[in-house]
Design a protein around this motif. Structure first.
Motif, PDB file in Angstrom:
ATOM      1  N   ASN A  35       0.794  -1.011  -0.092  1.00  0.00           N
ATOM      2  CA  ASN A  35      -0.052   0.235   0.077  1.00  0.00           C
ATOM      3  C   ASN A  35       0.824   1.353   0.004  1.00  0.00           C
ATOM      4  OD1 ASN A  35      -1.678   1.978   0.662  1.00  0.00           O
ATOM      5  ND2 ASN A  35      -2.945   0.965   2.031  1.00  0.00           N
ATOM      6  N   CYS A  38       0.958   3.870   2.817  1.00  0.00           N
ATOM      7  CA  CYS A  38       1.348   3.690   3.958  1.00  0.00           C
ATOM      8  C   CYS A  38       2.645   2.595   4.228  1.00  0.00           C
ATOM      9  CB  CYS A  38       0.289   3.131   5.219  1.00  0.00           C
ATOM     10  SG  CYS A  38      -1.402   2.508   4.414  1.00  0.00           S
ATOM     11  N   ASP A  40       2.680  -0.410   3.876  1.00  0.00           N
ATOM     12  CA  ASP A  40       2.565  -1.740   4.446  1.00  0.00           C
ATOM     13  C   ASP A  40       2.746  -2.795   3.167  1.00  0.00           C
ATOM     14  OD1 ASP A  40       1.795  -0.107   6.531  1.00  0.00           O
ATOM     15  OD2 ASP A  40       0.046  -1.555   6.972  1.00  0.00           O
ATOM     16  N   CYS A  64       0.796  -2.408   9.708  1.00  0.00           N
ATOM     17  CA  CYS A  64      -0.169  -1.851  10.763  1.00  0.00           C
ATOM     18  C   CYS A  64      -1.090  -2.959  11.117  1.00  0.00           C
ATOM     19  CB  CYS A  64      -1.200  -0.705  10.481  1.00  0.00           C
ATOM     20  SG  CYS A  64      -2.343  -1.110   9.140  1.00  0.00           S
ATOM     21  N   SER A  67      -3.762  -4.100   8.287  1.00  0.00           N
ATOM     22  CA  SER A  67      -3.278  -4.730   7.163  1.00  0.00           C
ATOM     23  C   SER A  67      -3.005  -6.241   7.395  1.00  0.00           C
ATOM     24  CB  SER A  67      -2.176  -3.963   6.424  1.00  0.00           C
ATOM     25  OG  SER A  67      -1.030  -4.116   7.239  1.00  0.00           O
ATOM     26  N   ARG A 106      -8.704   3.693   5.311  1.00  0.00           N
ATOM     27  CA  ARG A 106      -8.407   2.281   6.128  1.00  0.00           C
ATOM     28  C   ARG A 106      -8.884   1.182   5.411  1.00  0.00           C
ATOM     29  NH1 ARG A 106      -4.499   2.253   9.743  1.00  0.00           N
ATOM     30  NH2 ARG A 106      -5.020   3.546  11.679  1.00  0.00           N
ATOM     31  N   CYS A 109      -6.340  -0.122   3.508  1.00  0.00           N
ATOM     32  CA  CYS A 109      -5.398  -0.769   4.326  1.00  0.00           C
ATOM     33  C   CYS A 109      -5.799  -2.524   4.431  1.00  0.00           C
ATOM     34  CB  CYS A 109      -5.282  -0.363   5.731  1.00  0.00           C
ATOM     35  SG  CYS A 109      -4.832   1.432   5.608  1.00  0.00           S
TER      36      CYS A 109
END
Ligand code: FES
Length: 154
Positions: A35, A38, A40, A64, A67, A106, A109
């Motif tokens: 992603n 962020c 991830d 996070c 994810s 989010r 995510c």
């Protein structure tokens, strides 16, 4: 809603004690993605049977709670399923599986592993697509994903 509501017990359970997180040497199909918003990352390994079923699924990754926990939930959910069932498992289904309501960013995510899975089922290990994507690393995460771009709302 507060950040806290995202971290329901079942979400934290998957984060702290993930299902099939780790190395898997017998993968027939694999893919990884990132992603770019962020950073991830999720890698998915699959063992597909001759009759088109996911015999075994594993993931690894970093990032996070959302994810990583959602990846664990997804991997647990799809094991034993046919490819047709996996194709029918929509983004909405994934968000429902996760549980807590998420903001649009989010949600991306949460959908990281779901997107990686959609490509993984079409990426035989050792094929060009699997290898190229495995090396993309930091330079251009967008190229990993079909469909709506994950970076459009940065
Ligand atoms: Fe983890 Fe977005 S903050 S994938």
């Amino acid at each position: 809603m507060s950040e806290q509501d995202i971290y329901e017990e079942h979400v934290l359970d998957h984060y702290e004690d993930p299902y099939h997180r780790g190395e898997f040497d017998n993968a027939t199909h694999a893919h990884d993605g990132k992603n770019p918003l962020c950073g991830d990352v999720i890698h998915i390994d699959l063992k597909l049977s001759d009759d088109g079923r996911i015999e075994e699924a594993w993931f690894s990754g970093a990032g996070c709670v959302i994810s990583q926990a959602s990846a664990s939930m997804l991997i647990e959910k799809i094991e034993g399923k046919t490819l047709e069932e996996v194709n029918q498992f929509s983004a909405t289904d994934m968000l429902e599986l996760f549980g807590p309501k998420l903001t649009p960013n989010r949600q991306k995510c949460c959908l990281l592993s779901w997107r990686v899975l959609q490509t993984a089922v079409h990426s035989p290990v050792g094929s060009a697509s699997e290898e190229t994507n495995g090396e993309e690393g930091d330079d251009d995460g967008n190229a990993n994903f079909g469909g709506p771009s994950l970076s459009e709302e940065s």
